[in-house]
Write an enzyme that holds these catalytic residues in place. Structure first.
Site, short mmCIF file in Angstrom:
data_model
loop_
_atom_site.label_atom_id
_atom_site.label_comp_id
_atom_site.label_asym_id
_atom_site.label_seq_id
_atom_site.Cartn_x
_atom_site.Cartn_y
_atom_site.Cartn_z
N GLY A 39 0.81 -1.23 0.19
CA GLY A 39 -0.23 -0.03 -0.09
C GLY A 39 0.90 1.09 0.06
N GLU A 40 0.46 2.07 0.83
CA GLU A 40 1.38 3.24 1.18
C GLU A 40 2.25 3.45 2.63
OE1 GLU A 40 3.21 6.55 -0.12
OE2 GLU A 40 1.95 6.62 1.64
N SER A 41 3.46 3.15 2.38
CA SER A 41 4.27 2.81 3.76
C SER A 41 3.82 4.18 4.78
CB SER A 41 5.62 2.58 3.72
OG SER A 41 6.43 3.61 2.74
N CYS A 71 5.92 -5.61 0.20
CA CYS A 71 6.02 -4.31 -0.32
C CYS A 71 6.01 -3.13 0.81
CB CYS A 71 5.01 -3.89 -1.53
SG CYS A 71 5.56 -2.88 -2.72
N ARG A 121 5.82 -0.46 -7.68
CA ARG A 121 6.60 0.54 -7.03
C ARG A 121 7.34 0.19 -5.76
NH1 ARG A 121 6.37 5.46 -8.94
NH2 ARG A 121 6.17 6.45 -6.68
N HIS A 156 4.63 -8.25 -4.40
CA HIS A 156 3.28 -8.63 -3.96
C HIS A 156 2.99 -10.13 -4.00
CE1 HIS A 156 1.76 -4.52 -3.12
NE2 HIS A 156 2.58 -4.36 -3.84
N GLU A 158 0.57 -11.78 -2.47
CA GLU A 158 -0.57 -11.83 -2.48
C GLU A 158 -1.39 -11.92 -4.06
OE1 GLU A 158 0.94 -9.52 -1.72
OE2 GLU A 158 -0.12 -7.89 -2.07
N1 GLN Z 1 5.57 2.72 -2.94
C1 GLN Z 1 5.10 2.30 -1.75
C2 GLN Z 1 5.49 2.95 -0.70
O1 GLN Z 1 6.65 3.31 -0.75
C3 GLN Z 1 5.03 0.94 -1.79
C4 GLN Z 1 4.27 0.20 -3.05
C5 GLN Z 1 3.74 -1.05 -2.51
O2 GLN Z 1 3.28 -1.47 -1.50
N2 GLN Z 1 2.88 -1.63 -3.66
O3 GLN Z 1 4.95 2.89 0.50
#
Ligand code: GLN
Length: 183
Positions: A39-41, A71, A121, A156, A158
């Site tokens: 997700g978005e860390s 991720c 990403r 990922h 999953e």
């Molecule tokens: N780019 C996201 C981050 O830095 C991680 C990307 C992902 O979980 N698919 O949080």
């Protein structure tokens, strides 16, 4: 908190696990393993701090609870964030890849058939610690790690129908539950 937890739940369900969502410290009480999804860390870390999940996760991890970060979850678990692992990630920095790619990856302990790894990403593992075991690499660079009761993947796991890494994590969770029963 945020991210693709639903895909993890579906995969763990398909393996016969009993799953639940963890949003608050109290949700950690009944579980044998915790997945921190992609997700978005930054969003995940901030949400965890806001709700006191950061300290609570550190505590159950130090007591042996298996944690699987994928991720963004790999970033959240690194030593600059929750500090569950001693490795360090750089966000959105997977080599020269600007965005996303898929690649077959051989993972230690999962047999001779590679996993189709989906990188979105993805984090770049900038440093590993003395205790970090590298389970998989792409072009010689670590993409899956194990350290004590932490499993972490830059990709990922999953998002395909290959559930072997989740099965490995479930085995870690089962072992940890049995040994805490025994102790
Ligand atoms: N780019 C996201 C981050 O830095 C991680 C990307 C992902 O979980 N698919 O949080």
């Amino acid at each position: 908190m945020q991210g693709d937890f639903a895909a993890h739940l579906a995969m763990l369900d398909s393996l016969g696990a009993e799953t639940s969502e963890v949003r608050l410290p109290a949700d950690l009480r009944e579980i044998d393993g915790l997945v921190i999804p992609g997700g978005e860390s930054t969003t995940i870390s901030k949400g965890m701090e806001r709700d006191g999940l950061d300290g609570a996760v550190r505590e159950v991890f130090s007591q042996g609870l298996p944690v699987f970060g994928t991720c963004a979850g790999m970033i959240v678990a690194d030593r600059a964030h929750l500090g569950l692992g001693s490795y360090l990630c750089q966000r959105n920095a997977f080599g020269r890849q600007l965005d996303s790619f898929e690649q077959d990856v051989l993972v230690d302990g999962l047999g001779s058939e590679p996993i189709r790894a989906v990188f979105i990403r993805a984090p770049w593992v900038a440093e590993v610690g003395d205790l970090t075991e590298v389970l998989a690499t792409v072009d010689g660079h670590p993409v899956a790690l194990r350290e004590d009761n932490l499993l972490a993947a830059a990709f990922h796991a999953e998002l395909t129908d290959d559930s072997r890494l989740h099965a490995k994590f479930m085995a870690m969770a089962t072992r940890s539950r049995e040994s805490s029963k025994a102790g």
